[in-house]
Design an enzyme around this catalytic site. Structure first.
Site, mmCIF file in Angstrom:
data_model
loop_
_atom_site.group_PDB
_atom_site.id
_atom_site.type_symbol
_atom_site.label_atom_id
_atom_site.label_comp_id
_atom_site.label_asym_id
_atom_site.label_seq_id
_atom_site.Cartn_x
_atom_site.Cartn_y
_atom_site.Cartn_z
ATOM 1 N N ASP A 173 -6.408 -23.877 15.217
ATOM 2 C CA ASP A 173 -5.267 -24.532 15.869
ATOM 3 C C ASP A 173 -4.192 -23.472 16.087
ATOM 4 O O ASP A 173 -4.182 -22.437 15.416
ATOM 5 C CB ASP A 173 -4.750 -25.774 15.128
ATOM 6 C CG ASP A 173 -4.461 -25.561 13.657
ATOM 7 O OD1 ASP A 173 -4.101 -24.440 13.260
ATOM 8 O OD2 ASP A 173 -4.597 -26.536 12.886
ATOM 9 N N GLU B 134 -11.281 -20.742 0.553
ATOM 10 C CA GLU B 134 -10.014 -20.067 0.234
ATOM 11 C C GLU B 134 -9.999 -19.393 -1.133
ATOM 12 O O GLU B 134 -9.107 -19.648 -1.951
ATOM 13 C CB GLU B 134 -8.859 -21.069 0.383
ATOM 14 C CG GLU B 134 -8.827 -21.680 1.780
ATOM 15 C CD GLU B 134 -7.793 -22.799 1.964
ATOM 16 O OE1 GLU B 134 -7.115 -23.141 0.987
ATOM 17 O OE2 GLU B 134 -7.697 -23.317 3.083
ATOM 18 N N HIS C 128 -5.885 -20.780 11.604
ATOM 19 C CA HIS C 128 -4.657 -21.566 11.786
ATOM 20 C C HIS C 128 -3.600 -20.573 12.271
ATOM 21 O O HIS C 128 -2.975 -19.875 11.479
ATOM 22 C CB HIS C 128 -4.230 -22.216 10.472
ATOM 23 C CG HIS C 128 -5.198 -23.252 9.997
ATOM 24 N ND1 HIS C 128 -5.401 -24.436 10.675
ATOM 25 C CD2 HIS C 128 -6.029 -23.279 8.930
ATOM 26 C CE1 HIS C 128 -6.319 -25.156 10.041
ATOM 27 N NE2 HIS C 128 -6.719 -24.473 8.979
ATOM 28 N N GLU D 136 -11.445 -23.618 11.832
ATOM 29 C CA GLU D 136 -10.317 -24.569 11.788
ATOM 30 C C GLU D 136 -9.243 -24.194 12.801
ATOM 31 O O GLU D 136 -8.045 -24.269 12.514
ATOM 32 C CB GLU D 136 -9.719 -24.611 10.370
ATOM 33 C CG GLU D 136 -10.732 -24.942 9.295
ATOM 34 C CD GLU D 136 -10.148 -25.055 7.887
ATOM 35 O OE1 GLU D 136 -8.913 -25.147 7.754
ATOM 36 O OE2 GLU D 136 -10.943 -25.046 6.925
ATOM 37 N N ASN E 60 -15.271 -19.660 3.363
ATOM 38 C CA ASN E 60 -14.298 -19.982 4.405
ATOM 39 C C ASN E 60 -12.902 -19.623 3.908
ATOM 40 O O ASN E 60 -12.559 -19.913 2.762
ATOM 41 C CB ASN E 60 -14.407 -21.504 4.643
ATOM 42 C CG ASN E 60 -13.644 -22.021 5.827
ATOM 43 O OD1 ASN E 60 -13.747 -21.467 6.920
ATOM 44 N ND2 ASN E 60 -12.888 -23.104 5.631
HETATM 45 O O1 9MR Z 1 -6.603 -31.350 7.590
HETATM 46 C C1 9MR Z 1 -6.474 -31.514 6.203
HETATM 47 C C2 9MR Z 1 -5.279 -32.405 5.911
HETATM 48 O O2 9MR Z 1 -5.499 -33.701 6.407
HETATM 49 C C3 9MR Z 1 -5.015 -32.419 4.431
HETATM 50 O O3 9MR Z 1 -3.825 -33.135 4.176
HETATM 51 C C4 9MR Z 1 -4.882 -31.003 3.918
HETATM 52 C C5 9MR Z 1 -4.605 -30.930 2.445
HETATM 53 O O4 9MR Z 1 -4.558 -29.601 2.028
HETATM 54 O O5 9MR Z 1 -6.084 -30.307 4.218
HETATM 55 C C6 9MR Z 1 -6.262 -30.174 5.548
HETATM 56 O O6 9MR Z 1 -7.350 -29.331 5.835
HETATM 57 C C7 9MR Z 1 -7.298 -28.022 5.296
HETATM 58 C C8 9MR Z 1 -8.715 -27.564 5.145
HETATM 59 O O7 9MR Z 1 -9.439 -28.472 4.353
HETATM 60 C C9 9MR Z 1 -8.773 -26.185 4.547
HETATM 61 N N1 9MR Z 1 -7.983 -25.247 5.287
HETATM 62 C C10 9MR Z 1 -6.621 -25.652 5.551
HETATM 63 C C11 9MR Z 1 -6.605 -27.027 6.205
HETATM 64 C C12 9MR Z 1 -5.192 -27.412 6.561
HETATM 65 O O8 9MR Z 1 -4.410 -27.625 5.433
#
Ligand code: 9MR
Length: 448
Positions: A264, A157, A234, A262, A198
């Site tokens: 969803d 990011e 997402h 990722e 990513n």
């Molecule tokens: O799935 C992850 C969640 O359990 C955490 O609380 C969160 C914190 O920011 O991060 C989530 O995963 C993220 C991923 O590492 C990067 N892209 C966004 C994802 C969703 O927030």
């Protein structure tokens, strides 16, 4: 509320149920997604939580997917909560599980602005110190798993929506070359791992994905080791970008791999059969876009079950974003993925079910109070009617939350004006008083 006068315990009172239409049971006969993907030369992955990798969750994670991404276990805040004190427990567990199930691991993630340990984010560092902390972190983590990680999300990011660099600890302290340096250090620690950048909202052609495109082009021209881009995906129901495949293709044409990292697709809750059908179409189109481009190598869902998704807590009122429901039943979205991977669905996708359950909640020497609950899962109703036939002369005397008529032994109850709707995932109940003598057998009820 009437009291029990017969001395019967509530537990001893019997319950009857009738099915309107039922979902097929587990689809054990369907070809696992990982086999379908392999036949297309693709890898299909899921993010996982290490502590959940047993039972049904473990069976599905190991059986359906050919790649695992630790959802949180490899983030800096997890692995080094105190400076120089490491905790690799969950990361090791996921890597071991993947090896035991002949799966790849996507390492996630080395350089991010989020989920960093507080000692790092609250410290005061010179540029040289920050650079050395980052290099050590990358060397330590990548080195630990050398040879065991197929691909690393090295940088996560880095961009704002307008394509400018995000203001972070790394960018502010080290300038944009933190990205090239991180990739170079990761490559030194594990020359065989594929190295990715990513990001989210880079699925379609837009300012942010174009910034990523220009960065990759620049890195390639400078000989920096960059192997791929991760499009997080997402997404929101019905909003798969029309330019997804075109965008994947332009990165492929630059000479890098692409992974959907990722995926969803969230919807406003409650879900219903219309939304689930749209979600199936959306999952199918995302996977199909990857299948269409040979350099798109991996599609990973960010949690495979609605019980293990970040969406519900982050976007209140939204959820149901993954291919399996919270009870591990495959949703239409699962079949969308399977179909995009060339699977022919031998069992029809589950259409869901609404059921009616009759129970006696209290009973005394001449009468009883009964209740019927109509519940929907994967389906919904806009009106309902429940009927049954009494076998021992019972006679309804009064009903509430439904309009009931009885003719002889035949009872028919329809919804009241205000409770005809039974949304997916919810239930509606009505009650009645009735008389009985001799015996009070529970009738079979029909929902129609
Ligand atoms: O799935 C992850 C969640 O359990 C955490 O609380 C969160 C914190 O920011 O991060 C989530 O995963 C993220 C991923 O590492 C990067 N892209 C966004 C994802 C969703 O927030």
């Amino acid at each position: 509320m009437r009291s029990l006068r017969t001395g019967l315990s509530l537990a001893a009172l019997v319950t009857g149920a009738a099915l309107l239409f039922t979902a097929p049971a587990a689809h054990a006969a369907d070809t696992p997604l990982r086999d379908l993907a392999a036949a297309k030369g693709k890898v299909i992955g899921t993010a996982v939580t290490g502590s959940k990798l047993t039972g049904t969750y473990g069976d599905l994670a190991g059986g359906q997917f050919s790649s695992l991404t630790p959802g949180n276990a490899m983030k800096w805040g997890t692995v080094e909560p105190t400076q120089s004190t490491f905790n690799w427990t969950e990361a090791d567990q996921i890597v071991a599980f993947a090896q035991a199930h002949n799966q790849q691991v996507r390492g996630h993630t080395l350089v991010w602005h989020s989920q960093n340990p507080s000692w790092l984010t609250t410290g005061t560092w010179t540029s040289a110190q920050l650079s050395s902390l980052l290099q050590n972190h990358i060397s330590t983590e990548v080195g630990r798993y050398k040879g065991k990680i197929a691909a690393w999300d090295v940088v996560n990011e880095p961009f704002n929506e307008d394509g400018t660099y995000r203001s972070t600890l790394w960018y502010n302290g080290l300038g944009s070359d933190y990205i090239a340096n991180a990739l170079t250090w990761a490559h030194a620690a594990d020359p065989d791992a594929k190295l990715y950048i990513n990001d989210y909202n880079v699925e379609g052609v837009n300012a942010k994905s174009t910034a990523l495109y220009n960065l990759v082009k620049d890195l390639k021209s400078r000989g920096v080791p960059i192997d791929g881009v991760g499009l997080q995906a997402h997404l929101i129901l019905g909003q798969v970008p029309a330019t997804l495949q075109q965008n994947i293709q332009r990165f492929a044409d630059l000479g890098v791999d692409v992974a959907i990292t990722e995926l969803d697709i969230r919807m406003a809750l409650p879900s219903d059969s219309t939304k689930l059908a749209q979600q199936k179409a959306d999952f199918k189109s995302v996977v199909a876009a990857c299948v269409a481009v040979s350099r798109c190598v991996n599609v990973t869902v960010w949690g495979f079950t609605d019980s293990d998704s970040w969406v519900d807590s982050t976007f209140p009122g939204y959820g149901a974003a993954t291919p399996y429901d919270a009870n591990y039943a495959p949703k239409p979205a699962y079949y969308g993925i399977a179909e995009a991977l060339g699977g022919t669905t031998t069992t029809p996708p589950p259409t869901g079910a609404c059921t009616a359950a009759y129970s006696v909640s209290s009973q005394w020497n001449t009468g009883f109070t009964g209740q019927v609950t109509i519940s929907c899962s994967g389906a919904s109703l806009s009106s309902w009617q429940v009927s049954w036939t009494y076998g021992a002369g019972q006679q309804i005397t009064q009903a509430w939350n439904a309009v009931c008529t009885q003719s002889g032994a035949a009872v028919s109850c329809a919804n009241a004006s205000y409770n005809g709707t039974v949304a997916d995932g919810s239930s509606v109940s009505f009650g009645f008083n009735a008389s009985w003598s001799g015996s009070n057998p529970v009738p079979a009820v029909t929902l129609g």
